[in-house]
Write an enzyme that holds these catalytic residues in place. Structure first.
Site, mmCIF file in Angstrom:
data_model
loop_
_atom_site.group_PDB
_atom_site.id
_atom_site.type_symbol
_atom_site.label_atom_id
_atom_site.label_comp_id
_atom_site.label_asym_id
_atom_site.label_seq_id
_atom_site.Cartn_x
_atom_site.Cartn_y
_atom_site.Cartn_z
ATOM 1 N N LYS A 136 6.608 1.286 2.192
ATOM 2 C CA LYS A 136 8.115 1.288 1.545
ATOM 3 C C LYS A 136 8.231 2.492 0.641
ATOM 4 O O LYS A 136 9.318 2.830 0.743
ATOM 5 C CB LYS A 136 8.441 -0.188 1.516
ATOM 6 C CG LYS A 136 8.457 -1.268 2.101
ATOM 7 C CD LYS A 136 8.735 -2.460 1.757
ATOM 8 C CE LYS A 136 8.680 -3.620 2.647
ATOM 9 N NZ LYS A 136 6.995 -3.901 2.907
ATOM 10 N N CYS A 163 7.094 -11.490 3.163
ATOM 11 C CA CYS A 163 6.809 -11.603 4.713
ATOM 12 C C CYS A 163 6.174 -12.872 4.877
ATOM 13 O O CYS A 163 5.276 -12.995 5.379
ATOM 14 C CB CYS A 163 5.511 -10.556 4.740
ATOM 15 S SG CYS A 163 4.261 -10.577 3.694
ATOM 16 N N PRO A 189 0.762 -1.234 0.030
ATOM 17 C CA PRO A 189 0.010 0.114 -0.053
ATOM 18 C C PRO A 189 0.853 1.244 0.084
ATOM 19 O O PRO A 189 0.385 2.439 0.073
ATOM 20 C CB PRO A 189 -0.865 -0.100 1.373
ATOM 21 C CG PRO A 189 0.207 -0.771 2.289
ATOM 22 C CD PRO A 189 0.920 -1.718 1.304
ATOM 23 N N GLY A 190 2.077 1.062 -0.016
ATOM 24 C CA GLY A 190 3.035 2.210 -0.158
ATOM 25 C C GLY A 190 3.945 2.701 1.002
ATOM 26 O O GLY A 190 4.320 3.844 1.032
ATOM 27 N N ASP A 208 9.715 -6.245 -2.825
ATOM 28 C CA ASP A 208 9.169 -6.954 -2.007
ATOM 29 C C ASP A 208 8.176 -7.735 -2.412
ATOM 30 O O ASP A 208 6.923 -7.200 -2.648
ATOM 31 C CB ASP A 208 8.517 -5.855 -0.811
ATOM 32 C CG ASP A 208 8.019 -6.339 0.264
ATOM 33 O OD1 ASP A 208 8.614 -7.343 1.010
ATOM 34 O OD2 ASP A 208 6.703 -5.640 0.672
#
Length: 438
Positions: free
Chosen positions: A253, A376, A250-251, A326
């Site tokens: 990083k 993750c 969702p932003g 990611d």
């Protein structure tokens, strides 16, 4: 007793209950993949593993947006906010080594006596409560006929998704997550279209986790998991560089990259979903980030040999100084979670996607540039095995050994015995020593 009145109620903090709940993962082979990592790095029983997965990380981590404020000012702002919500004993400190990070210290499990009147919320809503959220009206599935504003209620999460919206009572399996005070009536919830806002203000949760809505802080902070912050810290973007966040939503990083670059240079952000790209753009606007260009794009298709250099994807090879991958992953160690329905076939699909993204990122990376690959999850096939594949298949890469107590040269997070209590996360780092040759 697990059976109370009309609802099967469980307490996820009780080890005896863990045995009654059974495995988090419905697929035994997926369970084994998850457990294999835990067993490699410490002695842990299955019940201990499931208890850990159903428990939120103890501390709440906040990243300070240094484009708008300082860590010292943000600590004071958070303390004032929490005291205004009656968290008078809240302990809020700057992180020991990451100067952009603030830690809101939790104390773990609490003994909470359940109120008599019961409200049922959805699974995801219940998980959010465990992480410190209040209950918003759309998350309430079932409420008693006499629910009125001001009523004290027990909040129960429907852990299997079986409760029908508008039900007056529910016979299925639920989990007690805390007590709160209702701000709505049953009619407000189910006879009014689009009930919004806070439906239940939480007064006490079964885990000590203060309520903190980062959207009310005028863009000065953002809630993130600590390993996510560390991934950007290890990429170490510099002002004036051209940086790619290949899977950006969702932003968190993405905005951190721009922050580290002091809003100088260019950050390109990809996501395949238009809705998610809009979320990235909104977070950039909220945090005062001005150097991000976000595109609806499949990162694995973002490099073309003869692409133009007008700033839009696809891009030509060796365009970016630094790249963060990611990658989409199985998320096996996300916490908390009640049950996980992932099948082995889905689990096995991720490495193929991850390799495509990784290989494309290497093409897009300049010689001498830096690439960070993170997930993750704790699944070896998506983490260490991807690193080994990259070292064998992409000879232009050189792995940068990270300071890892486990001796792998990568960073692994998420284990009941690790000092840092966080979600499962994996970080690896590489530099590109020469041009990519297929």
């Amino acid at each position: 007793s697990l059976l109370q009145e009309t609802v099967d109620i469980v307490d996820i903090g009780d080890m005896n209950t863990q045995s009654a709940l059974g495995a988090v993962f419905k697929d035994s082979e997926v369970s084994e993949r998850f457990l294999s990592f835990l067993r490699k790095y410490g002695c842990v029983t299955d019940d201990e593993a499931w208890k850990w997965l159903r428990t939120p990380p103890r501390d709440t981590i906040v990243r300070v947006n240094t484009l708008k404020t300082t860590t010292k000012e943000a600590v004071l702002e958070i303390l004032e906010h929490l005291r205004g919500k009656c968290y008078t004993d809240a302990m809020v400190t700057a992180h020991d080594t990451l100067e952009e990070v603030i830690v809101i210290h939790g104390t773990g499990q609490k003994q909470v006596s359940k109120e008599e009147k019961i409200v049922i919320v959805g699974e995801m809503c219940g998980l959010a409560v465990l992480r410190g959220a209040d209950v918003f009206s759309p998350g309430i599935i079932s409420a008693p006929v006499d629910l009125s504003p001001g009523d004290r209620v027990a909040v129960m999460a429907d852990v299997t998704g079986a409760c029908l919206r508008g039900a007056k009572q529910f016979q299925g399996e639920t989990c007690f997550v805390g007590n709160g005070i209702s701000r709505v009536s049953r009619d407000d919830l189910f006879k009014t279209e689009g009930a919004k806002g806070i439906g239940i203000e939480m007064l006490e949760r079964i885990f000590d986790c203060p309520s903190l809505d980062d959207t009310v802080f005028s863009g000065s902070i953002m809630l993130q998991n600590l390993p996510s912050v560390m991934a950007v810290d290890l990429l170490d973007p510099q002002p004036g560089e051209t940086v790619l966040d290949m899977c950006s939503a969702p932003g968190g990083k993405t905005t951190h990259l721009a922050q580290r670059m002091n809003n100088r240079g260019l950050v390109v952000a990809f996501d395949k979903s238009r809705n998610k790209v809009e979320v990235v753009k909104k977070n950039c606007e909220r945090l005062g980030v001005e150097i991000v260009k976000a595109f609806v794009m499949d990162g694995s298709k973002s490099c073309e040999e003869r692409a133009c250099t007008e700033g839009y994807p696809p891009y030509p090879p060796e365009y970016f100084d630094r790249i963060l991958v990611d990658a989409p992953c199985s998320g096996l160690g996300q916490r908390p979670q009640f049950y996980n329905k992932m099948k082995l076939k889905e689990l096995n699909s991720f490495p193929k996607i991850q390799k495509k993204l990784f290989a494309t990122a290497v093409k897009l990376l300049k010689v001498g540039g830096t690439l960070v690959y993170s997930t993750c999850t704790n699944n070896f096939d998506e983490n260490e095995n991807i690193v080994e594949w990259a070292k064998e298949s992409l000879e232009c890469l050189e792995q940068v050994a990270l300071d890892d107590a486990l001796g792998s040269g990568c960073l692994n997070f998420g284990h009941p015995s690790f000092n840092l209590d966080t979600i499962s996360f994996f970080i690896s780092k590489f530099t590109k020593k020469d041009s990519f040759i297929e």
